[in-house]
Enzyme design. Structure first.
Site, PDB file in Angstrom:
ATOM      1  N   GLU A   1     -14.153  -0.799 -17.691  1.00  0.00           N
ATOM      2  CA  GLU A   1     -13.826  -0.842 -19.138  1.00  0.00           C
ATOM      3  C   GLU A   1     -15.137  -1.405 -19.718  1.00  0.00           C
ATOM      4  O   GLU A   1     -15.319  -2.566 -19.534  1.00  0.00           O
ATOM      5  CB  GLU A   1     -12.635  -1.581 -19.463  1.00  0.00           C
TER       6      GLU A   1
ATOM      7  N   HIS B   1     -34.293 -17.521 -25.361  1.00  0.00           N
ATOM      8  CA  HIS B   1     -33.873 -17.290 -23.844  1.00  0.00           C
ATOM      9  C   HIS B   1     -33.538 -18.725 -23.515  1.00  0.00           C
ATOM     10  O   HIS B   1     -32.601 -18.860 -22.587  1.00  0.00           O
ATOM     11  CB  HIS B   1     -35.215 -17.000 -23.081  1.00  0.00           C
TER      12      HIS B   1
ATOM     13  N   ARG C   1     -20.979  -6.090 -23.475  1.00  0.00           N
ATOM     14  CA  ARG C   1     -22.655  -6.037 -23.840  1.00  0.00           C
ATOM     15  C   ARG C   1     -22.555  -6.894 -25.117  1.00  0.00           C
ATOM     16  O   ARG C   1     -21.994  -6.456 -26.036  1.00  0.00           O
ATOM     17  CB  ARG C   1     -23.535  -4.784 -23.959  1.00  0.00           C
TER      18      ARG C   1
ATOM     19  N   ASP D   1     -27.776  -9.618 -24.041  1.00  0.00           N
ATOM     20  CA  ASP D   1     -28.574  -9.236 -24.815  1.00  0.00           C
ATOM     21  C   ASP D   1     -28.708 -10.023 -26.353  1.00  0.00           C
ATOM     22  O   ASP D   1     -27.695 -10.519 -26.832  1.00  0.00           O
ATOM     23  CB  ASP D   1     -28.502  -7.599 -25.215  1.00  0.00           C
TER      24      ASP D   1
ATOM     25  N   LEU E   1     -15.192 -19.395  -9.046  1.00  0.00           N
ATOM     26  CA  LEU E   1     -15.754 -18.407  -9.462  1.00  0.00           C
ATOM     27  C   LEU E   1     -17.161 -18.123  -8.715  1.00  0.00           C
ATOM     28  O   LEU E   1     -17.947 -18.915  -8.551  1.00  0.00           O
ATOM     29  CB  LEU E   1     -16.187 -18.750 -10.977  1.00  0.00           C
TER      30      LEU E   1
END
Ligand code: FPP
Length: 255
Positions: free
Chosen positions: A221, A51, A202, A34, A145
Site C-alpha cells: 500500500e 541531509h 514517500r 525525499d 525493530l
C-alpha cells in the site's frame, strides 16, 4: 485484538494505551526519504544541511516505528543513481552512516534495534562499509525493530544480479530452468530474509518509485505526503498508519 507490550520506549505501555485509534500495524514499512534539498533551500541553507537534518530524522522515526512495534523499517538512503550527484554531495551522503552511527548507535543498541543494510555493499567507500559493518555486528543479537538501510540500492540492478546468479547456476547444472519460480527469485533478493513491505511512504510530494524495491512492492500500500523528509514527524507517520488500516488488501482476489 490482543496487543503485545510496547517493549522499548515505555515498558508499561501497550500500543492500545499509546494510540487507541491504531488497530492494524504493518509489519514492514518502507520509506523513500525525499525533500532534504528543498527543505534546506527553503531555509537558505546548503543541501547538505538538509541531509544532516534528514539523518537526525531517521532516528526520530525509528523511535516512532519502534513504539508502534513495527518489525521492519526500510529507509532509502542512497540509490544506485545517486552517484550522478556532485562529488561533494555524494561524499557527504557516504559519510552519513558513520555520522549517524557515531551519534546514535548506543541508543539503537539500548532500544533493541537491529541494523541491517540492503544494496551493493562492495562498491561503497571503505569508511562507509566499516561503519555499517560495525553497526550490523553490534546489533545482530537485538530482537526489536530491524532498521534496514538501503544504501547503493537499485531495484533494477538487484534484478540483474538475481538473473545473473540464476543463469550461473543453470550453466553449472545446479538448477533446471523449470525450477525458476517466484520463491527462487525471492530467495536471491537483498531482502530474502524479510517480508515484503506492507506500507510504502514517500515524502516531498513526488509520486514515483525511483527504482526502489521494484519486486517487493508488488502488493504494498502506498502513501504520499507533501512534507519534506526532515519535517516528516510522528504526526504524519500516524496519518500513514491510519490510512493503511483503512485499505482493503485483496492481493488480486475478491474481498
Ligand atoms: C533525497 O532527497 C534524499 C537523499 C538522496 C538522501 C537521503 C538520506 C537521508 C535522509 C539520511 C540517511 C541517513 C542514514 C542513516 C544513512 P533530496 O536531497 O534529493 O531532496 P530534493 O529532491 O529536495 O533535492
Amino acid at each position: 485484538m490482543a496487543f503485545k507490550k510496547w517493549p522499548f520506549m515505555n515498558k508499561n505501555k501497550t500500543i492500545e494505551e499509546k494510540d487507541d485509534k491504531i488497530k492494524i500495524i504493518p509489519d514492514h514499512v518502507a520509506i523513500i526519504m525525499d525533500g532534504n534539498g528543498r527543505w534546506a533551500r527553503q531555509r537558505g541553507l546548503p543541501r547538505i544541511a538538509g541531509h544532516k537534518q534528514g539523518m537526525d530524522n531517521v532516528k526520530r522515526i525509528v523511535e516512532v516505528a519502534n513504539s508502534y512495534q513495527i518489525k521492519v523499517l526500510t529507509m532509502y538512503a542512497f540509490s544506485t543513481e545517486n552517484w550522478k550527484r556532485p562529488e561533494k554531495e555524494v561524499n557527504y551522503l557516504m559519510k552519513l552512516p558513520n555520522d549517524f552511527l557515531n551519534v546514535y548507535l548506543p541508543d539503537l543498541i539500548e532500544e533493541n534495534v537491529r541494523v541491517q543494510m540492503i544494496g551493493h555493499f562492495e562498491q561503497l567507500p571503505s569508511h562507509t562499509k566499516k561503519a555499517v559493518r560495525r553497526a550490523i555486528d553490534q546489533t545482530k543479537h537485538n530482537t526489536g525493530l530491524i532498521l534496514n538501510i538501503a544504501m547503493n540500492y537499485g531495484g533494477r540492478s538487484e534484478m540483474v544480479e538475481v538473473v545473473k546468479s540464476i543463469a550461473e547456476d543453470i550453466r553449472q547444472n545446479q538448477i533446471d530452468v523449470d525450477q525458476i519460480d517466484e520463491s527462487l527469485i525471492n530467495d536471491r533478493l537483498f531482502t530474502s530474509h524479510l517480508p515484503d513491505p506492507d506500507l510504502l511512504i514517500r515524502t516531498s510530494g513526488e509520486i514515483r518509485l525511483s527504482n526502489f524495491l521494484l519486486w517487493q512492492l508488488a502488493y504494498t500500500e502506498f502513501w504520499f505526503t507533501e512534507a519534506y523528509w526532515p519535517s516528516f514527524s510522528e504526526r504524519e507517520f500516524r496519518e500513514a498508519l491510519l490510512a493503511y488500516q483503512q485499505r482493503k488488501r485483496r492481493y488480486g482476489a475478491l474481498s
